[in-house]
Motif scaffolding. Structure first.
Motif, mmCIF file in Angstrom:
data_model
loop_
_atom_site.group_PDB
_atom_site.id
_atom_site.type_symbol
_atom_site.label_atom_id
_atom_site.label_comp_id
_atom_site.label_asym_id
_atom_site.label_seq_id
_atom_site.Cartn_x
_atom_site.Cartn_y
_atom_site.Cartn_z
ATOM 1 N N ASN A 436 0.824 -1.210 0.000
ATOM 2 C CA ASN A 436 0.000 0.000 0.000
ATOM 3 C C ASN A 436 0.862 1.265 0.000
ATOM 4 O O ASN A 436 0.573 2.247 -0.694
ATOM 5 N N ASP A 437 1.943 1.224 0.805
ATOM 6 C CA ASP A 437 2.847 2.387 0.831
ATOM 7 C C ASP A 437 3.517 2.587 -0.525
ATOM 8 O O ASP A 437 3.670 3.729 -1.006
ATOM 9 N N LEU A 438 3.905 1.489 -1.146
ATOM 10 C CA LEU A 438 4.540 1.597 -2.469
ATOM 11 C C LEU A 438 3.569 2.145 -3.494
ATOM 12 O O LEU A 438 3.930 2.981 -4.337
ATOM 13 N N LEU A 439 2.317 1.685 -3.433
ATOM 14 C CA LEU A 439 1.306 2.192 -4.362
ATOM 15 C C LEU A 439 1.060 3.675 -4.142
ATOM 16 O O LEU A 439 0.900 4.448 -5.092
ATOM 17 N N GLN A 440 1.049 4.076 -2.870
ATOM 18 C CA GLN A 440 0.839 5.494 -2.569
ATOM 19 C C GLN A 440 1.999 6.342 -3.089
ATOM 20 O O GLN A 440 1.790 7.404 -3.688
ATOM 21 N N LEU A 441 3.218 5.863 -2.886
ATOM 22 C CA LEU A 441 4.393 6.592 -3.401
ATOM 23 C C LEU A 441 4.366 6.647 -4.921
ATOM 24 O O LEU A 441 4.720 7.659 -5.530
ATOM 25 N N SER A 442 3.940 5.535 -5.536
ATOM 26 C CA SER A 442 3.887 5.508 -6.999
ATOM 27 C C SER A 442 2.904 6.540 -7.519
ATOM 28 O O SER A 442 3.167 7.236 -8.507
ATOM 29 N N LYS A 443 1.739 6.652 -6.855
ATOM 30 C CA LYS A 443 0.754 7.641 -7.275
ATOM 31 C C LYS A 443 1.300 9.064 -7.104
ATOM 32 O O LYS A 443 1.075 9.932 -7.947
ATOM 33 N N MET A 444 2.013 9.288 -6.009
ATOM 34 C CA MET A 444 2.552 10.625 -5.761
ATOM 35 C C MET A 444 3.667 10.961 -6.749
ATOM 36 O O MET A 444 3.787 12.105 -7.202
ATOM 37 N N ASP A 445 4.457 9.967 -7.100
ATOM 38 C CA ASP A 445 5.514 10.211 -8.093
ATOM 39 C C ASP A 445 4.919 10.540 -9.443
ATOM 40 O O ASP A 445 5.436 11.394 -10.171
ATOM 41 N N SER A 446 3.866 9.841 -9.808
ATOM 42 C CA SER A 446 3.239 10.077 -11.108
ATOM 43 C C SER A 446 2.204 11.185 -11.053
ATOM 44 O O SER A 446 1.550 11.466 -12.064
ATOM 45 N N GLN A 447 2.022 11.784 -9.863
ATOM 46 C CA GLN A 447 1.061 12.872 -9.663
ATOM 47 C C GLN A 447 -0.358 12.445 -10.076
ATOM 48 O O GLN A 447 -1.126 13.234 -10.614
ATOM 49 N N GLU A 448 -0.673 11.188 -9.786
ATOM 50 C CA GLU A 448 -2.012 10.679 -10.080
ATOM 51 C C GLU A 448 -2.916 10.819 -8.850
ATOM 52 O O GLU A 448 -3.650 9.910 -8.477
ATOM 53 N N TYR A 449 -2.853 11.929 -8.189
ATOM 54 C CA TYR A 449 -3.684 12.160 -7.012
ATOM 55 C C TYR A 449 -4.041 13.639 -6.959
ATOM 56 O O TYR A 449 -3.381 14.479 -7.563
ATOM 57 N N GLU A 450 -5.093 13.947 -6.220
ATOM 58 C CA GLU A 450 -5.529 15.327 -6.031
ATOM 59 C C GLU A 450 -5.663 15.598 -4.545
ATOM 60 O O GLU A 450 -6.079 14.732 -3.768
ATOM 61 N N LEU A 451 -5.279 16.803 -4.165
ATOM 62 C CA LEU A 451 -5.420 17.212 -2.772
ATOM 63 C C LEU A 451 -6.824 17.767 -2.551
ATOM 64 O O LEU A 451 -7.270 18.664 -3.272
ATOM 65 N N ASN A 452 -7.500 17.231 -1.558
ATOM 66 C CA ASN A 452 -8.823 17.752 -1.178
ATOM 67 C C ASN A 452 -8.619 18.837 -0.133
ATOM 68 O O ASN A 452 -8.658 18.586 1.088
ATOM 69 N N LEU A 453 -8.375 20.044 -0.593
ATOM 70 C CA LEU A 453 -7.992 21.135 0.294
ATOM 71 C C LEU A 453 -9.203 21.743 0.984
ATOM 72 O O LEU A 453 -10.283 21.875 0.395
ATOM 73 N N GLU A 454 -8.999 22.124 2.231
ATOM 74 C CA GLU A 454 -10.014 22.857 2.990
ATOM 75 C C GLU A 454 -9.302 23.694 4.043
ATOM 76 O O GLU A 454 -8.241 23.341 4.542
#
Length: 611
Positions: A436-454
């Motif tokens: 799970n940590d590796l998948l999360q790092l992979s998403k962050m490296d590829s910028q395949e995530y969005e920040l839900n800012l508030e």
């Protein structure tokens, strides 16, 4: 350019050569004319004298051959005197008739006292003895002028010595011939002087027509050497020099075009070299650096003054392994390791030979690239693969061992089987967390995530996370809060920032001893909140502080693995903090604990801004 002196100028040389040639020609003509004139005047004078002396000779001979009575006048002296005086002229100084005994029989001079006297002249004796006509030019003892002396023998019958009757001795004034010759020479010299003056003037004018365009071309060449191509040579005619001037002007235009093209190419090259990120070095055919751009100086951390004219192998620190000849034949790139004090710094050098069509080597072009980051990424990738393989191998090996034991009958043992299954489940959950940590790092490296800012009040948000850990902690660790009373608001993804703070606090609890303190606080600097979480744990060696945010890096691998860590928590925290526009770092001293800092942009709570 050095100024040409007067006597070394081509104008003076042309005039001097022209005048010297004219002078030599006139001298040759003058000498020839003078010699021919002298010969002609002397010949004419002597022929004139001889013709008159032949008449005298005939008359004297007739008188001397007459048969006369000695007692009957006139005597031979009296008969010869009027003959001689009749032939005496301005050209003839005197005529003497000498008998064969060297006694003067008659003379044309006014002084007749010499008649009957003996005369001692060598030429008379030679003429008498040789019975031939003799002559010579001599100087008059009294006047010092040149005279022509003529001795003519008087013969009765030619060929018999006894028939010699005497000798006619004649002195003629040949000095007048030389005076006439000198006068003619003076006139000729005056004419030569006048002609030379005219020749010099004409020579200057003629030479000027030749040297003026040459001088203009010289001035144009000097102007061209200074970069001035606007000046043109004046064309004075259509002869060879005029055509040369036209060709010179055409050459000037071509040079101006070539200079403009070269300058444009030079500016382009200078712009390319100065703006390109790669370093470029050029050498001469001996391997000495003749050109280096600013990026190359920055990559080599050197100055232009210390690199120019130095061997390229020495500048690149390859002189121990390669010579310049080796670099010329180098086809593959060469890595240059300039790492110092655990700071990696690697350059890659590509070599290209500058050659003429004949194959002659003019130099070497070297292009430098900074591949430090690439090498670092390659090394991290290799370490990452090795770490993932190691992290997965340990639980898989454990699970295989327990499963093999269960398969061999251990499942029948009610005391052992639950323990084996529990270990297998624990290792499985550990691998799931790792994946799970590796998948999360992979998403962050590829910028395949969005920040839900508030927008949240950071004081309250931070306090809630601390309260949750304080209520659930099992160790005897005291939480110390150093939070400001003033409220600060931040624009964050609460889930991801909660994960970051949870990870940092979890690490602090893991490494804090019983009775230790964990301190929480934040301050504000330049519109940034700086959060601090500090523990009293074992600390981190100074050389490893900057590496704790690397993936799979753990100071004490055995202890971290026993505590259930994957080595990816701080790496994930760094990615998340940087995604929020902040920074994260650590300060630690071995045996004195560790403090983690991170920053976040904030908004000050102002009245009316929030509802």
């Amino acid at each position: 350019m050095q100024k040409v002196s007067f006597f070394k100028s081509i104008h003076v040389k042309l005039v001097l050569i022209y005048v010297l040639l004219i002078i030599i020609a006139l001298q040759i003509i003058g000498i020839y004319f003078s010699k021919q004139l002298e010969t002609n005047l002397k010949t004419n004078f002597q022929d004139s004298i001889r013709q008159r002396i032949e008449l005298v000779h005939y008359s004297v001979r007739e008188e001397m051959l007459k048969v006369r009575d000695e007692n009957t006048p006139p005597t031979i002296e009296d008969s010869l005197k009027p003959i001689l005086q009749g032939f005496s002229t301005e050209d003839i100084n005197k005529i003497n008739v000498v008998d064969r005994h060297d006694r003067i029989l008659a003379t044309s001079e006014d002084d007749q006292t010499i008649v009957g006297q003996r005369i001692n002249e060598e030429i008379i004796q030679q003429a008498a003895s040789s019975e031939t006509l003799l002559d010579k030019i001599s100087l008059d003892r009294d006047t010092g002028q040149r005279i022509w002396i003529l001795a003519v023998p008087i013969m009765d019958n030619v060929g018999s010595k006894e028939d010699l009757k005497g000798v006619i001795y004649v002195q003629s004034n040949i000095e007048k011939v030389y005076e006439q010759l000198n006068e003619i020479n003076r006139i000729f010299a005056a004419g030569i002087a006048v002609s030379l003056a005219i020749t010099i003037i004409l020579g200057i004018l003629v030479a000027r027509t030749i040297t003026r365009p040459i001088s203009d071309m010289r001035k144009q060449a000097q102007a061209m050497s200074k970069g001035n191509y606007a000046r043109k040579v004046r064309v004075y005619g259509t002869d060879e020099i005029g055509q040369l001037a036209i060709a010179f002007n055409h050459l000037t235009n071509r040079l101006q075009e070539a200079q403009s093209t070269t300058e444009a190419e030079r500016r382009k090259l200078a712009s390319v070299l100065s703006n390109m990120t790669d370093g470029v070095i050029a050498t001469d055919r001996k391997g000495k650096i003749i050109l280096i751009n600013d990026p190359a100086l920055e990559l080599l951390h050197d100055s232009r003054e210390t690199t120019l004219n130095r061997p390229i192998a020495s500048v690149l620190r390859l002189d121990q392994e390669y010579s310049f000849e080796d670099l010329i034949h180098m086809k593959d790139p060469v890595n240059l390791d300039f790492s110092m004090n655990d700071a990696p710094y690697v350059l890659r050098a590509n070599f290209s030979v500058i050659q003429k069509e004949t194959g002659f080597v003019n130099g070497l072009i070297t292009v430098l690239h900074d591949i430090t980051e690439q090498e670092k990424i390659d090394m991290e990738r290799r370490e990452f693969v090795a770490n993932v393989s190691h992290e997965l191998r340990t639980p898989l090996t454990t699970m295989r061992s327990y499963l093999e034991a269960l398969a061999e009958g251990a499942w029948k043992d009610e005391n052992i089987a639950p323990t084996f299954l529990n270990v297998t489940q624990t290792e499985t959950e550990r691998m799931i967390r790792l994946v799970n940590d590796l998948l999360q790092l992979s998403k962050m490296d590829s910028q395949e995530y969005e920040l839900n800012l508030e927008f949240v009040e950071f004081n309250k948000f931070f306090t809630q996370i601390i309260d949750r850990f304080e209520m659930s902690k099992s160790q005897n660790v005291e939480f110390v809060r150093l939070l400001p009373e003033k409220s600060y608001f931040v624009d964050i993804d609460t889930d991801k920032l909660t994960q970051v703070i949870d990870n940092i606090i979890s690490n602090a609890l893991k490494y804090s001893p019983d009775g230790g303190n964990i301190r929480f606080g934040f301050t504000v600097h330049d519109n940034m909140i700086r959060v601090m979480i500090s523990d009293d744990g074992m600390g981190i060696p100074k050389e490893n502080v900057t590496r704790i945010f690397d993936r799979f890096y753990r100071v004490d691998r055995a202890r971290a693995r026993s505590m259930g860590g994957t080595g990816l928590g701080l790496a994930i925290a760094r990615e998340m903090i940087e995604a929020h526009g902040g920074k994260i770092w650590a300060e630690s001293e071995e045996g004195q604990g560790t403090t983690i800092f991170f920053t976040l942009p904030y908004e000050l709570d102002e009245a009316g801004d929030w509802e």
